[in-house]
Design a protein around this motif. Structure first.
Motif, short mmCIF file in Angstrom:
data_model
loop_
_atom_site.label_atom_id
_atom_site.label_comp_id
_atom_site.label_asym_id
_atom_site.label_seq_id
_atom_site.Cartn_x
_atom_site.Cartn_y
_atom_site.Cartn_z
N TYR A 2 1.00 -1.27 0.08
CA TYR A 2 -0.15 -0.71 -0.16
C TYR A 2 1.24 1.00 0.01
O TYR A 2 0.18 2.40 -0.60
CB TYR A 2 -0.70 -0.13 1.17
N THR A 3 1.85 0.95 0.45
CA THR A 3 2.67 2.49 0.89
C THR A 3 3.32 2.82 -0.01
O THR A 3 3.48 3.39 -1.17
CB THR A 3 3.74 2.30 1.91
N ARG A 4 3.38 1.74 -1.10
CA ARG A 4 4.18 1.60 -2.36
C ARG A 4 3.88 2.25 -3.25
O ARG A 4 4.23 3.14 -4.22
CB ARG A 4 5.35 0.46 -2.73
N VAL A 6 1.02 4.41 -2.58
CA VAL A 6 0.99 5.58 -2.47
C VAL A 6 2.46 6.11 -3.29
O VAL A 6 2.06 7.56 -3.13
CB VAL A 6 0.53 5.48 -0.26
N ARG A 7 3.43 5.71 -2.96
CA ARG A 7 4.47 6.88 -2.96
C ARG A 7 5.09 6.60 -4.24
O ARG A 7 5.19 7.71 -5.33
CB ARG A 7 6.18 5.64 -2.51
N ASP A 10 2.62 9.50 -5.21
CA ASP A 10 3.34 10.81 -5.12
C ASP A 10 4.15 11.21 -6.04
O ASP A 10 3.98 11.95 -6.30
CB ASP A 10 3.39 10.44 -3.65
N SER A 16 -0.45 13.49 -1.84
CA SER A 16 -1.07 12.98 -0.20
C SER A 16 -0.60 14.29 0.93
O SER A 16 -1.52 14.36 1.28
CB SER A 16 0.84 12.38 0.27
N ARG A 20 -3.65 14.88 3.83
CA ARG A 20 -2.64 15.20 4.57
C ARG A 20 -3.23 16.49 5.47
O ARG A 20 -3.96 16.55 6.57
CB ARG A 20 -1.38 14.94 5.08
#
Lengths: 223, 195
Positions: A2-4, A6-7, A10, A16, A20
């Protein structure tokens, strides 16, 4: 994973920070129900928005089975209720949701009124809010006719008849609302178009204005 | 407030509230999603019953088939019918025809759907060739509805039928050919008469 993902997004779009900015936006202690339970009154507007999202979703799926035509609208609604998996539940959610929205939006307006939030500098947002209230009532009025049963027909008959007491333009206004001299095929298509096309477009536009102004001006209080 | 978030030291108050918020929102989303998806996927579980329609008196049908044929053997004739089509909530008067042939014996009638199994055109009965020809893409079927030429992948559908008093009734299915669908290796004249 998931973080990959999002990165990856981004790296290209930098979304992000935008997210945020919304998700981590600090609210003052006096509107935080976890600080003081009575602050729940500040949630009425947000709850209304959640209910509106639910109405959008349930409404889109209802439209899979609904026909805005005097021959088939009643039959298609009945078919949805009796022969479609969870059709009755979906229809009931849309039906009850509309009543809940009107309750929540009224409570929201009462808080704004009693706390005097409409005063300078928030007059414009009050006007936008009143417009939203009218739009929501129009949603309820037009949606009520769509099942084309006895209750719907005569409720609309009464509602449209109010229009004729408007000075000077009353009779013309009544004809424009009902699309003819009486409640019939043209009324149903007219109300359907207003309910599923015109009002949602207006609602989204005015909700956008409403939220932008809140971010710009902040929340009132504490009192 | 990016940058001001507390260091992750175990289970913070903020973490707890985030968790509660996510769970509650998730439950609400599921409660909305279940009926919405149920309504959307309903067609996959629906299998409507056939509509029984009246073709007319058996004696008349037998006579017209035998008269069109030669030497007392029946041939294919058009058997028009009209009925009320129930399409979900809509009820509409509709009309179509079947290809009927008197074959004698215990089975009496062999009733074919006129719908080409290729793309759904109505096929024509060509008496001179003893064949059905599809006007759209040239599929050819034998008198028994077996596909012998052209793009048609399957034989013509066969109607199940039954006697109701003196009349012949056929079962109009909700399938592509509106009739019982046959495989390529199906018998030429399956007897689909119902008691």
């Amino acid at each position: 994973m998931y973080t990959r993902l999002v990165r990856w997004i981004d790296d290209r779009l930098m979304v992000s920070p935008l997210w945020r900015d919304m998700a981590d936006h600090p609210v003052p202690a006096h509107v935080n129900p976890s600080e003081r339970v009575s602050a729940f009154v500040y949630c009425f507007g947000g709850v209304t928005f959640l209910l509106i999202i639910a109405q959008f979703i349930t409404g889109m799926f209802l439209a899979m089975y609904y026909v805005p035509d005097i021959v088939n609208s009643y039959n298609s609604t009945k078919y949805l209720m009796h022969h479609v998996l969870f059709g009755l539940q979906l229809l009931s959610m849309h039906n009850w949701g509309s009543s809940l929205i009107i309750i929540m939006v009224t409570l929201h307006m009462l808080r704004i009124y009693w706390m005097g939030v409409y005063k300078k500098p928030r007059e414009l947002n009050w006007l936008v809010g009143v417009t939203l209230l009218i739009l929501i009532l129009a949603f309820g009025f037009t949606g009520y006719l769509l099942p084309w049963d006895e209750k719907a027909y005569f409720a609309t008959q009464v509602g449209v008849s109010f229009a004729k007491y408007v000075p000077f333009i009353g009779p013309a206004l009544q004809k424009i609302l009902s699309g003819g001299n009486n409640i019939g095929a043209a009324t149903l298509t007219r109300f359907f178009a207003i309910h599923v096309l015109f009002l949602p477009a207006l609602l989204i536009a005015f909700l956008g204005l409403h939220f932008l102004m809140i971010r710009r001006q902040g929340i009132t209080g504490p009192y | 407030m990016a940058g001001k978030r507390p260091q992750r030291a175990g289970w913070t108050r903020r973490d707890f509230f985030n968790w509660v918020l996510n769970v509650v929102m998730g439950i609400i989303a599921i409660l909305v999603a279940i009926p919405a998806l149920g309504v959307a996927i309903t067609p996959a579980f629906q299998n409507p019953a056939p509509t029984w329609v009246n073709l007319g008196a058996a004696t008349g049908l037998q006579q017209s088939s035998v008269q069109a044929g030669t030497g007392g053997v029946g041939t294919v004739v058009k058997a028009p019918y009209s009925y009320i089509e129930v399409d979900h909530w809509a009820k509409l008067p509709a009309a179509d025809y079947a290809y009927l042939r008197y074959i004698g014996g215990s089975c009496q009638f062999f009733i074919l759907s006129p719908i080409c199994t290729h793309l759904g055109c109505h096929v024509n009965w060509i008496q001179a060739d003893n064949q059905f020809h599809c006007p759209c893409h040239g599929s050819v079927y034998t008198i028994d509805g077996l596909n012998v030429s052209g793009p048609a992948p399957l034989p013509l559908g066969v109607f199940r039928w039954k006697m109701v008093g003196p009349d012949v009734w056929i079962a109009r299915e909700s399938t592509f050919t509106h009739a019982h669908q046959r495989m390529v290796e199906a018998p030429a004249q399956p007897c689909l008469k119902e008691a």
